[in-house]
Design an enzyme around this catalytic site. Structure first.
Site, short mmCIF file in Angstrom:
data_model
loop_
_atom_site.label_atom_id
_atom_site.label_comp_id
_atom_site.label_asym_id
_atom_site.label_seq_id
_atom_site.Cartn_x
_atom_site.Cartn_y
_atom_site.Cartn_z
N GLU A 83 0.85 -1.18 0.00
CA GLU A 83 0.00 0.00 0.00
C GLU A 83 0.89 1.24 0.00
OE1 GLU A 83 -1.91 1.09 3.78
OE2 GLU A 83 -1.84 -1.04 4.23
N CYS A 120 -3.60 -3.72 4.50
CA CYS A 120 -2.64 -4.73 4.97
C CYS A 120 -3.00 -6.16 4.56
CB CYS A 120 -2.52 -4.70 6.49
SG CYS A 120 -2.05 -3.11 7.12
N HIS A 244 -2.57 -10.22 12.16
CA HIS A 244 -2.03 -8.96 11.64
C HIS A 244 -1.69 -8.11 12.87
CE1 HIS A 244 -1.39 -5.16 9.83
NE2 HIS A 244 -2.48 -4.62 10.34
P1 HMG Z 1 -2.96 7.06 21.05
O1 HMG Z 1 -4.33 7.62 21.15
O2 HMG Z 1 -1.84 8.04 20.96
O3 HMG Z 1 -2.64 6.10 22.27
O4 HMG Z 1 -2.85 6.14 19.78
P2 HMG Z 1 -3.52 5.76 23.56
O5 HMG Z 1 -3.60 6.97 24.41
O6 HMG Z 1 -4.79 5.05 23.17
O7 HMG Z 1 -2.53 4.72 24.25
C1 HMG Z 1 -2.27 3.48 23.65
C2 HMG Z 1 -2.31 2.41 24.73
O8 HMG Z 1 -1.26 2.68 25.66
C3 HMG Z 1 -3.60 2.39 25.56
O9 HMG Z 1 -3.85 1.04 25.89
C4 HMG Z 1 -3.21 3.18 26.82
O10 HMG Z 1 -3.99 2.84 27.96
C5 HMG Z 1 -1.79 2.72 27.00
P3 HMG Z 1 -5.37 0.44 25.84
O11 HMG Z 1 -6.15 1.23 26.81
O12 HMG Z 1 -5.84 0.64 24.41
O13 HMG Z 1 -5.17 -1.01 26.15
N1 HMG Z 1 -0.92 3.66 27.74
C6 HMG Z 1 0.00 3.27 28.64
N2 HMG Z 1 0.35 2.03 29.09
C7 HMG Z 1 1.36 1.98 30.01
N3 HMG Z 1 2.01 3.07 30.49
C8 HMG Z 1 1.67 4.31 30.07
C9 HMG Z 1 0.62 4.44 29.10
N4 HMG Z 1 0.06 5.50 28.46
C10 HMG Z 1 -0.89 5.00 27.64
N5 HMG Z 1 2.32 5.38 30.54
C11 HMG Z 1 -3.52 4.42 18.28
C12 HMG Z 1 -3.07 4.75 19.69
C13 HMG Z 1 -3.48 2.92 18.07
C14 HMG Z 1 -4.93 4.93 18.06
C15 HMG Z 1 -2.54 5.12 17.28
O14 HMG Z 1 -1.24 4.61 17.43
C16 HMG Z 1 -2.96 4.99 15.84
O15 HMG Z 1 -3.76 5.75 15.32
N6 HMG Z 1 -2.35 4.00 15.09
C17 HMG Z 1 -2.64 3.79 13.68
C18 HMG Z 1 -3.89 3.02 13.46
C19 HMG Z 1 -3.76 1.57 13.90
O16 HMG Z 1 -2.67 1.03 14.03
N7 HMG Z 1 -4.90 0.88 14.07
C20 HMG Z 1 -4.91 -0.50 14.42
C21 HMG Z 1 -6.11 -1.26 13.88
S1 HMG Z 1 -6.33 -0.96 12.13
C22 HMG Z 1 -5.09 -1.92 11.37
O17 HMG Z 1 -4.50 -2.74 11.99
C23 HMG Z 1 -4.81 -1.64 9.95
C24 HMG Z 1 -3.50 -0.93 9.65
O18 HMG Z 1 -2.42 -1.83 9.79
C25 HMG Z 1 -3.54 -0.32 8.26
C26 HMG Z 1 -3.90 -1.22 7.08
O19 HMG Z 1 -4.63 -2.17 7.14
O20 HMG Z 1 -3.41 -0.85 6.00
C27 HMG Z 1 -3.24 0.21 10.61
#
Ligand code: HMG
Length: 447
Positions: A83, A120, A244
């Site tokens: 992609e 992906c 994935h």
């Molecule tokens: P964010 O909002 O910056 O992070 O982005 P957050 O505040 O949600 O924190 C992440 C996790 O860390 C949370 O855990 C927090 O609690 C924890 P959860 O509650 O979800 O279990 N956390 C901590 N843990 C320990 N100590 C700390 C601490 N602080 C926070 N101090 C987000 C996270 C994934 C949204 C962002 O990285 C993002 O937008 N990523 C891109 C999209 C993505 O990867 N999506 C995944 C599903 S879609 C997919 O897999 C397809 C893809 O590969 C693309 C394709 O198919 O082409 C992406």
């Protein structure tokens, strides 16, 4: 029926690494635990200035062909899943074939080449295409080369920035495979979703939180569809479950959902019920909201049970080992998870021949696919031949300033050039070599 599946596999990581706890977290003014514990990532891999989706794909394919003693005449098909393509007409597979032809005497003129796109999941779709081509008897004894290659970059300061990565996986698909046989049964969960997309732009527009919900919803559908084709699944049926892996924290959520689904109405649910009660059933709740709250509470309790944790440690944790060090490779990610699981099995002397894997692929937009694989007796030699540990050890650990420069070099909107200063001197590999007269990217093999 003759077995068809993956005969050999190679992984090529981008040669640079960004340490998320040491380098990225302080620059973002974030707690390192957000990355290492929350997302489950230690480092992201990045391409050096002369690396891109073509060089990483070609270098992985070259090592695979050398190791298998193949020449282009043995290959009837080259499918590239990506992609991160930079050309809307000419497929990346032609660029990769052009690279490989620089180091072989014969050529790929009689190989069918293409490029697959569906976020992906297209890496697995390309595997399916190759499988179908062989099953249909159209391969004339030749093998398919499937290459999943991406530079998974996000815009600077996008929340996805922490989940970046770059690398390629090359797979040889053949009859009587040496690594895994693919099941004929597949399950799909697919819907028109707007959570992660790149409408004619390099970096994705992402609704991160929604993308996680869509991942889980489509995965559940795919599992149900798989069970309708292959019969009910049970955790004991599968030795490893590679998902994935955009980041390991996503798999932590998906694994809990999957486990809860497959143990419902089984001996496992009954034995765990003594500790945490039965799973909530929709008919027992007045509203959908109450039901969801109960499911969340049950899932949290489930993941604390010894039984779940033992299953997770055996079936899931090993598949995340490489992802933690390299980040998201988009199309290659689930294939890295398979390798990581088998690599750890080899290191721990686990008997894997004839054992089954449940492979859970996903692509935003969105579609999930579940299929099964049976590990075959040659698996140990295949996995032992990988050099991913050496590649990871040799990566250059970039400073934040170097990261900013490298991100710019790979940003199509900035003035990047073939003379940008490299961080590791290339040797015995394909490298980007500037632009040709029609704006095409050019490559050469460095001896
Ligand atoms: P964010 O909002 O910056 O992070 O982005 P957050 O505040 O949600 O924190 C992440 C996790 O860390 C949370 O855990 C927090 O609690 C924890 P959860 O509650 O979800 O279990 N956390 C901590 N843990 C320990 N100590 C700390 C601490 N602080 C926070 N101090 C987000 C996270 C994934 C949204 C962002 O990285 C993002 O937008 N990523 C891109 C999209 C993505 O990867 N999506 C995944 C599903 S879609 C997919 O897999 C397809 C893809 O590969 C693309 C394709 O198919 O082409 C992406």
């Amino acid at each position: 029926m003759t077995a068809v599946g993956i005969d050999g596999i190679e992984i090529r990581t981008g040669k640079l690494q960004l340490d998320l706890a040491e380098t990225f977290a302080p620059a973002q003014d974030e707690d390192p635990g957000k990355y290492t514990e929350g997302l489950g990532l230690h480092a992201s891999s990045f391409p050096d200035v002369y690396e891109d989706i073509v060089t990483m794909g070609a270098n992985a394919a070259h090592r695979l062909m050398e190791r298998k003693g193949l020449t282009p005449a043995d290959i009837g098909r080259i499918d590239v899943a990506t992609e991160s393509a930079f050309d809307n007409s000419k497929p990346v597979s032609t660029y990769i074939a052009g690279c490989l032809e620089q180091v072989y005497d014969d050529n790929f003129h009689h190989a069918n080449k293409g490029e697959r796109k569906f976020a992906c999941i297209s890496g697995t779709q390309s595997l399916d295409d190759a499988y179908n081509w062989i099953r249909a008897g159209r391969n004339r004894g030749r093998k398919a080369l499937v290459i999943a290659t991406d530079t998974a970059l996000y815009a600077r300061d996008d929340p996805g920035e922490a989940t970046q990565g770059a690398g390629a996986v090359a797979m040889l698909v053949d009859e009587d495979p040496g690594l895994v046989e693919l099941s004929t049964e597949q399950g799909f969960g697919s819907a028109d979703e707007t959570d992660f997309l790149k409408p004619n732009q390099q970096f994705p527009s992402v609704d991160g939180k929604r993308s996680m919900k869509v991942y889980l919803a489509r995965m559940r559908e795919a599992l149900e569809d798989f069970e309708s084709a292959a019969g009910d699944t049970h955790p004991n049926d599968y030795e490893l479950v590679p998902f994935h892996t955009p980041f390991p924290g996503m798999v932590r959520k998906a694994a809990a959902l999957g486990y809860r689904h497959v143990v419902r109405d089984t001996d496992v649910e009954i034995s765990i019920a003594e500790e945490i009660g039965r799973q909530p059933r929709r008919e027992e709740y007045k509203s959908q909201e109450q039901y969801f709250d109960a499911v969340k509470e049950y899932t949290d309790a489930l993941t604390e049970t010894e039984r779940y944790q033992a299953w997770y440690a055996d079936a899931i944790e090993p598949t995340l080992e490489i992802a933690r060090e390299v980040g998201n490779w988009y199309t290659g990610s689930v294939h890295v998870a398979r390798v990581a699981g088998l690599k750890q099995a080899l290191e721990h002397d686990r008997a894997m021949a004839e054992k089954k894997l449940l492979v859970a692929s996903y692509g935003s937009g969105a579609q999930a696919e579940i299929h099964a694989e049976t590990v075959v007796s040659g698996w140990k030699e295949e996995i032992a031949a990988l050099n991913i540990d050496e590649q990871l050890d040799r990566r250059h650990d970039i400073s934040f300033e170097e990261y900013e420069r490298i991100h710019d070099v790979h940003n199509h909107d900035t003035e990047n050039d073939a003379d940008a200063e490299e961080l590791i001197t290339p040797t015995q590999e394909f490298v980007f070599d500037g632009w040709g007269r029609m704006g095409e990217r050019k490559y050469r093999y460095v001896r």
